[in-house]
Design a protein around this motif. Structure first.
Motif, PDB file in Angstrom:
ATOM      1  N   ASP A  67     -44.773  18.196  56.768  1.00 36.16           N
ATOM      2  CA  ASP A  67     -45.071  18.635  55.402  1.00 36.16           C
ATOM      3  C   ASP A  67     -43.790  19.060  54.701  1.00 36.16           C
ATOM      4  OD1 ASP A  67     -47.678  18.148  55.772  1.00 36.16           O
ATOM      5  OD2 ASP A  67     -48.339  20.257  55.777  1.00 36.16           O
ATOM      6  N   PHE A  68     -43.758  18.859  53.395  1.00 39.05           N
ATOM      7  CA  PHE A  68     -42.561  19.234  52.630  1.00 39.05           C
ATOM      8  C   PHE A  68     -42.965  19.545  51.197  1.00 39.05           C
ATOM      9  CE2 PHE A  68     -42.155  15.237  50.257  1.00 39.05           C
ATOM     10  CZ  PHE A  68     -42.949  14.396  51.029  1.00 39.05           C
ATOM     11  N   ASP A  69     -42.093  20.278  50.517  1.00 40.23           N
ATOM     12  CA  ASP A  69     -42.305  20.582  49.102  1.00 40.23           C
ATOM     13  C   ASP A  69     -41.169  19.982  48.286  1.00 40.23           C
ATOM     14  OD1 ASP A  69     -44.527  21.957  49.605  1.00 40.23           O
ATOM     15  OD2 ASP A  69     -43.735  23.943  49.114  1.00 40.23           O
ATOM     16  N   LEU A  70     -41.518  19.332  47.211  1.00 39.71           N
ATOM     17  CA  LEU A  70     -40.483  18.802  46.326  1.00 39.71           C
ATOM     18  C   LEU A  70     -40.332  19.716  45.113  1.00 39.71           C
ATOM     19  CD1 LEU A  70     -41.125  14.956  46.205  1.00 39.71           C
ATOM     20  CD2 LEU A  70     -39.432  16.200  47.528  1.00 39.71           C
ATOM     21  N   LEU A  71     -39.118  19.710  44.557  1.00 41.10           N
ATOM     22  CA  LEU A  71     -38.892  20.478  43.341  1.00 41.10           C
ATOM     23  C   LEU A  71     -39.727  19.900  42.204  1.00 41.10           C
ATOM     24  CD1 LEU A  71     -35.109  21.344  42.968  1.00 41.10           C
ATOM     25  CD2 LEU A  71     -37.044  22.878  43.305  1.00 41.10           C
ATOM     26  N   ALA A  72     -39.715  18.571  42.126  1.00 41.07           N
ATOM     27  CA  ALA A  72     -40.455  17.897  41.060  1.00 41.07           C
ATOM     28  C   ALA A  72     -41.782  17.400  41.601  1.00 41.07           C
ATOM     29  CB  ALA A  72     -39.631  16.722  40.540  1.00 41.07           C
ATOM     30  N   GLU A  73     -42.796  17.335  40.741  1.00 42.93           N
ATOM     31  CA  GLU A  73     -44.078  16.802  41.151  1.00 42.93           C
ATOM     32  C   GLU A  73     -44.460  15.702  40.172  1.00 42.93           C
ATOM     33  OE1 GLU A  73     -46.912  19.869  41.979  1.00 42.93           O
ATOM     34  OE2 GLU A  73     -45.490  21.383  41.374  1.00 42.93           O
ATOM     35  N   LEU A  75     -45.658  13.314  43.756  1.00 38.69           N
ATOM     36  CA  LEU A  75     -44.914  12.517  44.717  1.00 38.69           C
ATOM     37  C   LEU A  75     -44.606  11.144  44.112  1.00 38.69           C
ATOM     38  CD1 LEU A  75     -44.181  12.942  47.735  1.00 38.69           C
ATOM     39  CD2 LEU A  75     -46.314  11.796  48.294  1.00 38.69           C
ATOM     40  N   PRO A  76     -43.331  10.746  44.022  1.00 38.73           N
ATOM     41  CA  PRO A  76     -43.039   9.411  43.477  1.00 38.73           C
ATOM     42  C   PRO A  76     -43.692   8.319  44.324  1.00 38.73           C
ATOM     43  CG  PRO A  76     -41.038  10.722  43.666  1.00 38.73           C
ATOM     44  CD  PRO A  76     -42.121  11.476  44.377  1.00 38.73           C
ATOM     45  N   GLU A  77     -44.078   7.242  43.647  1.00 37.22           N
ATOM     46  CA  GLU A  77     -44.788   6.171  44.354  1.00 37.22           C
ATOM     47  C   GLU A  77     -43.942   5.482  45.418  1.00 37.22           C
ATOM     48  OE1 GLU A  77     -46.660   3.237  41.970  1.00 37.22           O
ATOM     49  OE2 GLU A  77     -47.966   4.710  40.988  1.00 37.22           O
ATOM     50  N   ARG A  92     -38.985   5.915  60.924  1.00 41.93           N
ATOM     51  CA  ARG A  92     -39.568   5.140  59.832  1.00 41.93           C
ATOM     52  C   ARG A  92     -40.737   5.880  59.239  1.00 41.93           C
ATOM     53  NH1 ARG A  92     -36.268   3.880  58.422  1.00 41.93           N
ATOM     54  NH2 ARG A  92     -34.814   2.278  58.843  1.00 41.93           N
ATOM     55  N   VAL A  93     -40.731   6.022  57.923  1.00 46.01           N
ATOM     56  CA  VAL A  93     -41.862   6.653  57.242  1.00 46.01           C
ATOM     57  C   VAL A  93     -42.935   5.591  57.019  1.00 46.01           C
ATOM     58  CG1 VAL A  93     -42.616   7.728  55.097  1.00 46.01           C
ATOM     59  CG2 VAL A  93     -40.442   8.387  56.131  1.00 46.01           C
ATOM     60  N   LEU A  94     -44.166   5.858  57.483  1.00 46.59           N
ATOM     61  CA  LEU A  94     -45.261   4.915  57.279  1.00 46.59           C
ATOM     62  C   LEU A  94     -45.993   5.226  55.976  1.00 46.59           C
ATOM     63  CD1 LEU A  94     -46.748   4.828  60.904  1.00 46.59           C
ATOM     64  CD2 LEU A  94     -45.081   3.269  59.865  1.00 46.59           C
ATOM     65  N   LYS A  95     -46.075   6.524  55.657  1.00 48.17           N
ATOM     66  CA  LYS A  95     -46.894   6.895  54.522  1.00 48.17           C
ATOM     67  C   LYS A  95     -46.475   8.272  54.026  1.00 48.17           C
ATOM     68  CE  LYS A  95     -51.770   6.858  53.409  1.00 48.17           C
ATOM     69  NZ  LYS A  95     -52.896   7.644  53.825  1.00 48.17           N
ATOM     70  N   ALA A  96     -46.435   8.420  52.712  1.00 43.13           N
ATOM     71  CA  ALA A  96     -46.241   9.735  52.106  1.00 43.13           C
ATOM     72  C   ALA A  96     -47.444  10.004  51.232  1.00 43.13           C
ATOM     73  CB  ALA A  96     -44.958   9.744  51.276  1.00 43.13           C
ATOM     74  N   TYR A  97     -48.047  11.166  51.404  1.00 39.92           N
ATOM     75  CA  TYR A  97     -49.307  11.407  50.691  1.00 39.92           C
ATOM     76  C   TYR A  97     -49.528  12.908  50.572  1.00 39.92           C
ATOM     77  CZ  TYR A  97     -50.837  12.015  55.547  1.00 39.92           C
ATOM     78  OH  TYR A  97     -50.929  12.417  56.860  1.00 39.92           O
ATOM     79  N   ASP A  98     -50.524  13.274  49.816  1.00 35.79           N
ATOM     80  CA  ASP A  98     -50.888  14.682  49.699  1.00 35.79           C
ATOM     81  C   ASP A  98     -52.048  14.974  50.631  1.00 35.79           C
ATOM     82  OD1 ASP A  98     -48.956  15.172  47.840  1.00 35.79           O
ATOM     83  OD2 ASP A  98     -50.249  14.653  46.151  1.00 35.79           O
ATOM     84  N   SER A  99     -52.020  16.114  51.251  1.00 38.54           N
ATOM     85  CA  SER A  99     -53.097  16.453  52.164  1.00 38.54           C
ATOM     86  C   SER A  99     -53.415  17.925  52.085  1.00 38.54           C
ATOM     87  CB  SER A  99     -52.720  16.090  53.594  1.00 38.54           C
ATOM     88  OG  SER A  99     -53.762  16.488  54.461  1.00 38.54           O
ATOM     89  N   GLU A 100     -54.673  18.235  52.153  1.00 35.10           N
ATOM     90  CA  GLU A 100     -55.119  19.622  52.140  1.00 35.10           C
ATOM     91  C   GLU A 100     -55.350  20.131  53.565  1.00 35.10           C
ATOM     92  OE1 GLU A 100     -55.345  21.488  49.374  1.00 35.10           O
ATOM     93  OE2 GLU A 100     -54.509  19.728  48.360  1.00 35.10           O
TER      94      GLU A 100
END
Lengths: 220, 580
Positions: A67-73, A75-77, A92-100
């Motif tokens: 998990d990580f936090d970006l300064l800007a929101e 998440l870029p596509e 290798r990153v397979l997927k970047a997504y938001d999760s609760e």
């Protein structure tokens, strides 16, 4: 504040990158990908990154979560591509997504264990391994914060499946307790050494395959 | 046909990858058409053991190919204690250690770096040395090698040709004769080889290559950061400091170029720290504007700025605020000597007032840890000078008590001493090192004089300094000693866990050489020094004047106050001037 999640793999030569070095590697990769991480406030700011289950040196994985936090929101596509362009071989990153969902929901980790025998597989290896891991009690010394203590591993082993078998190598998949307590796959091999010394492999390698929640569903 | 260069650093990966020189030379070689340059480091002992057991020869990191396959095997010699590692790496590579046992080309074994200013202890092992900065001469050498190989020249023919390239020293072309007392009677070049070999420099430093796209180690290295090189050379003239003379003349980069290099290198690397490198960063003329430009980029990106070489006499509030804008890093100063008298002898030109003033600024600004570096055993040092170190540290503590913003956090003052090592191409090249027992006596004297618990005293053992003193001003005869030490297991001797004083002393005895002769003897005015074969561009007459001034306790102003005519400016051609 947003919280984003990465699903990534760590394989090949990258298995030798330690957890601390992996954190630094990601920190730099985010900077190189022009994805500024949010930092903690205070005297010594550090980037907000949280790994689900830190991986031991030498163990590969195709299901790491961070998990990580970006300064800007938001998440870029193209986050995956930007990070992959900045990451070293083997990560290798397979997927970047938001999760609760919280990492504390992770109950099981499926691991493939590869046992190598230079002089060929011992007779009845699979049957004897199954018998070993199905015993009521298999005590293995485990390092804790207060030193080492005997730890009974078998209550924390779920299903065991043979994946493949050749002249000199056996690969099986085991479902192991991911946390509270954590059962490291290395302890499976240590149990062999302690209880069935003639089955001791010349080499053992592990790959994390999947993370499961308490309902045995894939955790993302 | 490709020319393959193995750029070897005779220490671990973590040390070697922190070296900016290695990165520069790596990039330059790889930018040449038809050249493939790779990195090689010394494995740690456990790895070496496995390699030797399984018959794995030393290999280059990029291709994994064994080093013996390479055309040119190039070593960086940054410190004397790495010499045995050079031999050990050759041995691990399966390459004969002695140059005379390598009759064919390839491989060509070369070495450069600051230690090459006295190449003689390594003369038996290295085919040729590169004297000075490698930016230009390395390419000339690689090209000459490729031509010679393609033309089928023998090694001897090639070396004779290479000796004609300015800055190349081929030790095999010089005959050294000795007097009965062990000093050198004569050094005679053969076959038109130059004497001395004058160092090469990157004359146009503004346009000298600076690699913005470098390899980013995955594992943590010692200096895990982007480094900017502000300028080469130093205007100060501290008499003990070899770098201060060896890197003359002073050549600076413009703040605009540096800011651009920083932005590119940080964007490429993702590093979180930017270090401003030079021999004396606060002497950079445009430091204020440069820091402002850098902070504009660094602050929003959480990149911290570190200035490793600050002087205690021109450290300002503004500068301090800039350094701590993102993160507070440690504060270290090197007064080098405790008393003003001795600081004048070494021409450090830092007063007690400067130092205390700087500490006051730092304490008022919230810093609570100061490290102070000193040398013991400097020429003319007395017990009063030693005790003055304790007094100075005590005064720093008093300044903290008076000016600290927040006394609840306490203060940590660390005093460190090392044993002075006289170096070639400095005014102290004539000086004797103090014996080890005397150094230890002075350590005890100082230890007893430091009373406060807020002051921590660390001292380096004198044994390594003694061996370093032998090697730094040694001659060719030491080759036999180095070979014996390596054969007896010597390697990675800059590391405490590998250094063995007894192994060195045994080798000196076995080779019939007295190490005191090299380390503890004050040399006569006209002695032929082993390092007479090289010139850093600063004249011997200048060094001698400075040595005599030192003995008289007279200071020499820095180059900006008045040019002292050291001679280095003559290295600049084409109308360029020193420190412009």
């Amino acid at each position: 504040m947003s919280r984003h999640r990465l699903l990534f793999t760590k394989t090949g030569r990258a298995v030798y990158i330690s957890h601390l070095d992996l954190m630094r590697t990601f920190q730099r990769a985010f900077a190189r990908a022009s994805l500024p991480l949010r930092h903690t406030e205070g005297f010594n700011p550090h980037p907000v990154m949280n790994f689900a289950l830190p991986l031991s040196v030498g163990t590969a994985s195709v299901c790491e979560l961070m998990d990580f936090d970006l300064l800007a929101e938001p998440l870029p596509e193209d986050t995956e591509k930007r990070l992959n362009d900045a990451l070293p071989e083997g990560v290798r990153v397979l997927k970047a997504y938001d999760s609760e969902r919280r990492f504390s929901e992770i109950k099981w980790v499926c691991v493939s264990v590869r046992l190598e025998y230079d002089k060929g597989l011992p007779r009845d290896l699979t049957a004897r391994l199954r018998a070993l891991y199905e015993r009521e009690e298999v005590l293995v010394p485990k390092r804790t914060k207060k030193g080492t203590a005997d730890f009974n591993i078998t209550p924390h082993i779920g299903a065991l499946t043979i994946l493949s078998q050749s002249d000199c190598a056996l690969i099986f998949e085991a479902r192991l307790s991911a946390q509270n307590p954590t059962l490291s796959p290395a302890l499976l091999v240590q149990a062999i050494e302690l209880y069935e010394p003639d089955l001791k492999p010349d080499f053992a390698a592990f790959t994390r395959l999947e993370l499961l929640d308490g309902a045995l569903e894939t955790f993302r | 046909m490709h020319t393959r260069v193995a750029l070897c650093f005779p220490d671990t990966y973590e040390i070697g990858m922190s070296n900016i020189g290695l990165r520069i030379l790596y990039a330059i070689a790889n930018d040449m058409p038809g050249v493939w340059c790779e990195r090689v480091f010394a494995p740690w002992g456990d790895m070496e053991e496995e390699m030797r057991r399984d018959g794995i020869p030393l290999y280059a990191l990029e291709s994994g190919d064994p080093v013996f396959m390479f055309d040119i095997i190039a070593f960086s010699l940054g410190y004397e204690m790495a010499y045995t590692s050079v031999l050990n790496m050759l041995d691990l590579a399966g390459v004969p250690i002695r140059a005379s046992d390598r009759t064919a080309l390839p491989p060509l074994v070369v070495a450069g770096g600051t230690c090459a200013y006295n190449p003689e202890p390594m003369a038996d092992f290295i085919d040729l040395f590169i004297i000075g900065e490698g930016e230009e001469v390395n390419s000339e050498l690689i090209t000459a090698y490729a031509e010679a190989r393609d033309a089928g020249l023998t090694k001897e023919e090639f070396l004779r040709r290479a000796a004609k390239i300015p800055g190349i020293y081929v030790p095999g072309l010089y005959d050294v004769k000795y007097n009965e007392d062990g000093t050198i009677a004569s050094i005679e070049p053969r076959e038109g080889a130059p004497y001395p070999v004058v160092k090469r420099i990157a004359e146009d430093f503004e346009r000298a290559p600076y690699p913005v796209k470098t390899i980013i180690p995955t594992t943590e290295v010692v200096h895990d950061r982007t480094a900017l090189e502000l300028f080469r050379g130093c205007v100060r003239g501290c008499r003990f400091c070899q770098a201060g003379f060896a890197y003359r003349p002073v050549r600076a980069r413009s703040p605009e170029l540096l800011a651009e290099q920083a932005r590119e290198a940080l964007a490429f690397s993702g590093y979180e720290e930017l270090a401003l490198l030079s021999l004396s960063t606060s002497d950079y003329r445009h430091l204020g504007p440069l820091c402002d430009a850098l902070l504009d980029y660094c602050t929003p990106r959480k990149v911290s700025l570190s200035l490793p070489s600050l002087r205690a006499d021109n450290f300002s509030v503004e500068l301090m605020e800039k350094v701590q804008a993102v993160r507070k890093t440690g504060l270290t100063f090197a007064p080098e000597a405790g008393s003003q008298r001795l600081r004048d002898v070494i021409n450090k030109n830092v007063t007690e007032e400067d130092l205390l003033n700087t500490c006051r600024i730092a304490f008022e600004g919230g810093w609570s840890a100061v490290k102070l570096y000193f040398m013991l055993g400097l020429p003319t040092e007395t017990d009063e000078d030693v005790l003055a170190i304790a007094e100075l540290a005590e005064k720093v503590l008093q300044v903290w008590k008076k000016h600290a913003k927040n006394k609840n956090r306490g203060v940590r003052i660390t005093v460190s001493t090392s044993c002075f090592i006289p170096k070639p191409h400095t005014p102290f090249q004539w000086a004797a090192q103090v014996p080890r027992d005397e150094y230890r006596r002075r350590v005890e004297l100082l230890r007893g004089a430091i009373k406060s618990r807020a002051i921590t005293y660390n001292w380096h053992d004198p044994e390594t300094s003694y061996i370093e003193a032998v090697l730094s001003r040694g001659d060719r005869r030491l080759g036999a000693v180095l070979e014996r030490v390596q054969k007896n297991g010597g390697k990675l001797e800059a590391w405490e866990e590998y250094f063995s004083f007894d192994r060195w002393m045994e080798a000196f005895r076995a080779c019939g050489l007295d190490p005191d002769f090299y380390a503890l003897r004050e040399r006569s005015e006209d002695e032929v020094f082993p390092w007479n074969v090289t010139s850093v561009g600063v004249s011997r007459a200048f060094f001698r004047r400075e040595w005599e001034a030192a003995l008289g306790g007279a200071v020499t102003p820095d180059c900006r106050v008045q040019c002292t005519g050291c001679g280095a400016a003559a290295l600049l051609k084409g109308g360029r001037r020193c420190d412009e």
